[in-house]
Write an enzyme that holds these catalytic residues in place. Structure first.
Site, PDB file in Angstrom:
ATOM      1  N   HIS A 109       0.836  -1.201   0.000  1.00  0.00           N
ATOM      2  CA  HIS A 109       0.000   0.000   0.000  1.00  0.00           C
ATOM      3  C   HIS A 109       0.870   1.251   0.000  1.00  0.00           C
ATOM      4  CE1 HIS A 109       0.745  -0.632   4.279  1.00  0.00           C
ATOM      5  NE2 HIS A 109       0.184   0.512   4.609  1.00  0.00           N
ATOM      6  N   HIS A 162       1.309   3.937   1.990  1.00  0.00           N
ATOM      7  CA  HIS A 162       1.854   4.692   3.137  1.00  0.00           C
ATOM      8  C   HIS A 162       3.370   4.840   3.038  1.00  0.00           C
ATOM      9  CE1 HIS A 162      -1.888   3.924   5.868  1.00  0.00           C
ATOM     10  NE2 HIS A 162      -2.015   4.997   5.124  1.00  0.00           N
ATOM     11  N   ASP A 165       5.778   4.535   5.066  1.00  0.00           N
ATOM     12  CA  ASP A 165       6.653   3.495   5.629  1.00  0.00           C
ATOM     13  C   ASP A 165       6.522   2.176   4.862  1.00  0.00           C
ATOM     14  OD1 ASP A 165       4.042   3.276   6.729  1.00  0.00           O
ATOM     15  OD2 ASP A 165       4.798   2.052   8.374  1.00  0.00           O
ATOM     16  N   HIS A 166       5.870   2.231   3.684  1.00  0.00           N
ATOM     17  CA  HIS A 166       5.754   1.049   2.808  1.00  0.00           C
ATOM     18  C   HIS A 166       6.199   1.341   1.372  1.00  0.00           C
ATOM     19  CE1 HIS A 166       3.697  -1.617   5.698  1.00  0.00           C
ATOM     20  NE2 HIS A 166       3.424  -0.449   6.252  1.00  0.00           N
ATOM     21  N   HIS A 218      -7.448  -0.924   5.868  1.00  0.00           N
ATOM     22  CA  HIS A 218      -6.396  -0.023   6.372  1.00  0.00           C
ATOM     23  C   HIS A 218      -6.249   1.162   5.415  1.00  0.00           C
ATOM     24  CE1 HIS A 218      -2.644   1.165   8.271  1.00  0.00           C
ATOM     25  NE2 HIS A 218      -2.002   1.050   7.130  1.00  0.00           N
ATOM     26  N   ASP A 269      -0.115  -4.146   6.188  1.00  0.00           N
ATOM     27  CA  ASP A 269      -0.788  -3.646   7.390  1.00  0.00           C
ATOM     28  C   ASP A 269      -2.250  -4.095   7.444  1.00  0.00           C
ATOM     29  OD1 ASP A 269       1.565  -2.395   8.017  1.00  0.00           O
ATOM     30  OD2 ASP A 269       0.834  -0.342   7.695  1.00  0.00           O
ATOM     31  N   HIS A 278       4.750  -5.032  10.839  1.00  0.00           N
ATOM     32  CA  HIS A 278       5.157  -4.312  12.056  1.00  0.00           C
ATOM     33  C   HIS A 278       5.284  -5.264  13.237  1.00  0.00           C
ATOM     34  CE1 HIS A 278       4.626  -0.095  10.688  1.00  0.00           C
ATOM     35  NE2 HIS A 278       3.671  -0.603   9.916  1.00  0.00           N
TER      36      HIS A 278
HETATM   37 ZN   LIG Z   1       0.025   1.496   6.548  1.00  0.00          ZN
END
Ligand SMILES: [Zn+2]
Length: 257
Positions: free
Chosen positions: A58, A60, A62-63, A116, A135, A173
């Protein structure tokens, strides 16, 4: 006969995991998401692997935040959700729900799992009994609903839940201890959950990862997969309610926990 995939997992940022998936026969290496370009490039160097692909779950930061730097350094091909292509930096190959593609003789299946984010996808490799779920699903938890509805997320998790017991689940995570504490607050009578928490606490005391988890463990102990299990429904006092409402209430309580 295809060679088995080798998974190399490493911590990134404060609580992300990075993953490299290596197929030795054809020399293919995929990176699941790009939480930190610098760390990913260093791990590739350490393993002596050449990156060929990024599989994005996805958009985000941090991805997908390291996509362009990793692509610039390696010339790899970026695969991501065609329905969310605008938000995936550097995307080359688009996939959507139900698609599958070949990775060195292994079939990778794509499922869209909105919740998410609306464009979240997961990657399932049945012949290796493993999945990268980003996530969407966590050990004893699930992703926060930033964009999707509870009904979408419950449907996404219900589809993931059909994978076989021995499927190794690589989530993005290390949230397990906090998730488990919440799980105990809503499912206190669950013996499998209690014994799992003892093991998780021990692992974290020794600074060991709790990822990957397995589908069997999650079915038994993850409250977000148990919204239609009578013992769980009774435990949170919602007998007779629809599973989607039980899921929504569980997610709401977690947000306030
Ligand atoms: Zn995320």
């Amino acid at each position: 006969m295809n060679s088995n995939l080798e998974i190399h997992m490493f911590p990134c940022r404060s609580d992300n995991y990075g993953f490299l998936v290596h197929e030795p026969q054809n020399g293919l290496t995929a990176c699941i998401d790009t939480p930190d370009a610098r760390v990913i490039l260093a791990e590739l160097e350490r393993k002596g692997w050449t990156l060929t692909h990024i599989f994005n779950t996805h958009h985000h930061d941090d991805h997908a935040g390291g996509n362009l730097d990793v692509k610039r350094a390696t010339g790899c091909t970026i695969i991501g959700n065609g329905n969310d292509a605008k938000r995936i930096p550097g995307i080359d190959v688009t996939v959507t729900d139900g698609d599958s593609f070949d990775f060195g003789g292994h079939t990778v299946q794509v499922l869209e799992t909105p919740g998410h984010t609306v464009g979240h996808i997961v990657y399932y490799i049945p012949d290796q009994s493993l999945a990268f779920v980003g996530d969407t699903l966590f050990a004893m938890g699930c992703g926060r609903l930033f964009e999707g509805s509870p009904a979408q997320m419950w449907d996404s998790l219900s589809r993931i839940r059909r994978w076989p017991d021995d499927t190794r689940i690589y989530c993005a995570h290390e949230y397990t201890l906090a998730n488990g504490r919440f799980a105990l607050s809503v499912d206190a009578g669950n013996e499998a959950l209690k014994s799992r928490m003892d093991e998780v606490a021990e692992k974290r005391r020794n600074n060991q990862p709790t990822v990957p988890t397995t589908m069997k463990l999650e079915r038994e102990t993850n409250p977000f997969l148990r919204a239609d299990v009578p013992e769980f429904v009774a435990s949170i006092g919602m007998q007779g309610a629809a599973p989607v409402d039980v899921f929504a209430e569980t997610r709401r309580r977690k947000d306030d926990f």
